[in-house]
Design a protein around this motif. Sequence first.
Motif, PDB file in Angstrom:
ATOM      1  N   ARG A   3       0.698  -1.242   0.048  1.00 21.39           N
ATOM      2  CA  ARG A   3      -0.024  -0.144   0.199  1.00 21.39           C
ATOM      3  C   ARG A   3       0.878   1.141  -0.037  1.00 21.39           C
ATOM      4  NH1 ARG A   3      -4.630  -1.651   4.241  1.00 21.39           N
ATOM      5  NH2 ARG A   3      -5.584  -3.078   2.918  1.00 21.39           N
ATOM      6  N   ASN A   4       2.168   1.065   0.437  1.00 19.12           N
ATOM      7  CA  ASN A   4       3.063   2.273   0.290  1.00 19.12           C
ATOM      8  C   ASN A   4       4.113   2.028  -0.464  1.00 19.12           C
ATOM      9  OD1 ASN A   4       1.857   3.636   2.856  1.00 19.12           O
ATOM     10  ND2 ASN A   4       2.401   1.989   3.781  1.00 19.12           N
ATOM     11  N   PHE A   5       3.727   1.853  -1.800  1.00 19.61           N
ATOM     12  CA  PHE A   5       4.394   1.805  -2.997  1.00 19.61           C
ATOM     13  C   PHE A   5       5.852   2.310  -3.181  1.00 19.61           C
ATOM     14  CE2 PHE A   5       5.422   1.577  -7.618  1.00 19.61           C
ATOM     15  CZ  PHE A   5       5.606   0.205  -7.796  1.00 19.61           C
ATOM     16  N   TYR A   6       5.734   3.725  -2.767  1.00 22.32           N
ATOM     17  CA  TYR A   6       7.021   4.476  -3.213  1.00 22.32           C
ATOM     18  C   TYR A   6       8.005   4.444  -1.673  1.00 22.32           C
ATOM     19  CZ  TYR A   6       5.023   6.557  -6.888  1.00 22.32           C
ATOM     20  OH  TYR A   6       4.390   6.790  -8.248  1.00 22.32           O
ATOM     21  N   LYS A   7       7.501   3.573  -0.503  1.00 19.09           N
ATOM     22  CA  LYS A   7       8.456   3.540   0.475  1.00 19.09           C
ATOM     23  C   LYS A   7       9.115   2.048   0.093  1.00 19.09           C
ATOM     24  CE  LYS A   7       5.699   5.609   4.044  1.00 19.09           C
ATOM     25  NZ  LYS A   7       4.913   5.487   5.574  1.00 19.09           N
ATOM     26  N   VAL A   8       8.957   1.377  -0.702  1.00 19.52           N
ATOM     27  CA  VAL A   8       9.922   0.258  -1.093  1.00 19.52           C
ATOM     28  C   VAL A   8      11.146   0.886  -2.041  1.00 19.52           C
ATOM     29  CG1 VAL A   8       9.654  -1.849  -2.634  1.00 19.52           C
ATOM     30  CG2 VAL A   8       7.754  -1.167  -1.433  1.00 19.52           C
ATOM     31  N   GLN A   9      12.151   0.611  -1.313  1.00 20.69           N
ATOM     32  CA  GLN A   9      13.484   1.057  -1.910  1.00 20.69           C
ATOM     33  C   GLN A   9      14.120   0.240  -2.919  1.00 20.69           C
ATOM     34  OE1 GLN A   9      14.438   4.371  -1.037  1.00 20.69           O
ATOM     35  NE2 GLN A   9      12.454   4.209   0.085  1.00 20.69           N
ATOM     36  N   ASP A  10      14.060  -1.027  -2.804  1.00 24.41           N
ATOM     37  CA  ASP A  10      14.385  -2.162  -3.943  1.00 24.41           C
ATOM     38  C   ASP A  10      13.579  -1.757  -5.124  1.00 24.41           C
ATOM     39  OD1 ASP A  10      15.265  -3.996  -5.248  1.00 24.41           O
ATOM     40  OD2 ASP A  10      14.998  -5.610  -3.684  1.00 24.41           O
ATOM     41  N   ILE A  11      14.350  -1.240  -6.211  1.00 24.98           N
ATOM     42  CA  ILE A  11      13.496  -0.976  -7.252  1.00 24.98           C
ATOM     43  C   ILE A  11      13.130  -2.350  -7.945  1.00 24.98           C
ATOM     44  CG2 ILE A  11      15.560  -1.121  -8.857  1.00 24.98           C
ATOM     45  CD1 ILE A  11      12.785   1.419  -9.144  1.00 24.98           C
ATOM     46  N   GLU A  12      13.841  -3.347  -7.964  1.00 23.87           N
ATOM     47  CA  GLU A  12      13.432  -4.575  -8.498  1.00 23.87           C
ATOM     48  C   GLU A  12      12.068  -5.162  -7.814  1.00 23.87           C
ATOM     49  OE1 GLU A  12      14.787  -9.353  -9.378  1.00 23.87           O
ATOM     50  OE2 GLU A  12      16.284  -7.602  -8.863  1.00 23.87           O
ATOM     51  N   ARG A  13      12.104  -5.057  -6.527  1.00 24.19           N
ATOM     52  CA  ARG A  13      10.809  -5.257  -5.750  1.00 24.19           C
ATOM     53  C   ARG A  13       9.504  -4.728  -6.081  1.00 24.19           C
ATOM     54  NH1 ARG A  13       8.576  -4.772  -0.116  1.00 24.19           N
ATOM     55  NH2 ARG A  13       7.346  -6.564   0.160  1.00 24.19           N
ATOM     56  N   ARG A  14       9.855  -3.135  -6.026  1.00 26.70           N
ATOM     57  CA  ARG A  14       8.867  -2.213  -6.473  1.00 26.70           C
ATOM     58  C   ARG A  14       8.326  -2.506  -7.802  1.00 26.70           C
ATOM     59  NH1 ARG A  14      10.013   4.211  -6.712  1.00 26.70           N
ATOM     60  NH2 ARG A  14      10.997   3.660  -4.732  1.00 26.70           N
TER      61      ARG A  14
END
Length: 115
Positions: A3-14
């Motif tokens: 739900r907090n897409f931009y809080k995910v720092q790992d670009i591959e995971r995002r």
Amino acid sequence: SSRNFYKVQDIERRTNLLAATPLEVLNALVALPASQHRLDQMTIDAAIVPNVSDSPLLMITVLGEFIEGQSNQEVCFRRVFILVQADQVHQQAGWQVVVRNDQLHLWIRGPNEPK
């Protein structure tokens, strides 16, 4: 999905969390917990937005809240749809408009946020 897409720092995971195809979107929606929407609390707004390259866009915003699954957590949401006139292929299939973009924003109401 996050739900907090931009809080995910790992670009591959995002990137893996992003649902882009119809099947990916359907699977993401099915994975959401059961909920009970408060229809008497919903607000719907629609606006025609000029578009320089195509026919005008229709932006529909739905604002409301729901109770989430077994946790009984009250969740607020804003969902924005951008609709455009269907291309010839979709019109032949019976569609007058198609969804160009669909964004869902979820949050827990803060203690000082009005109802």
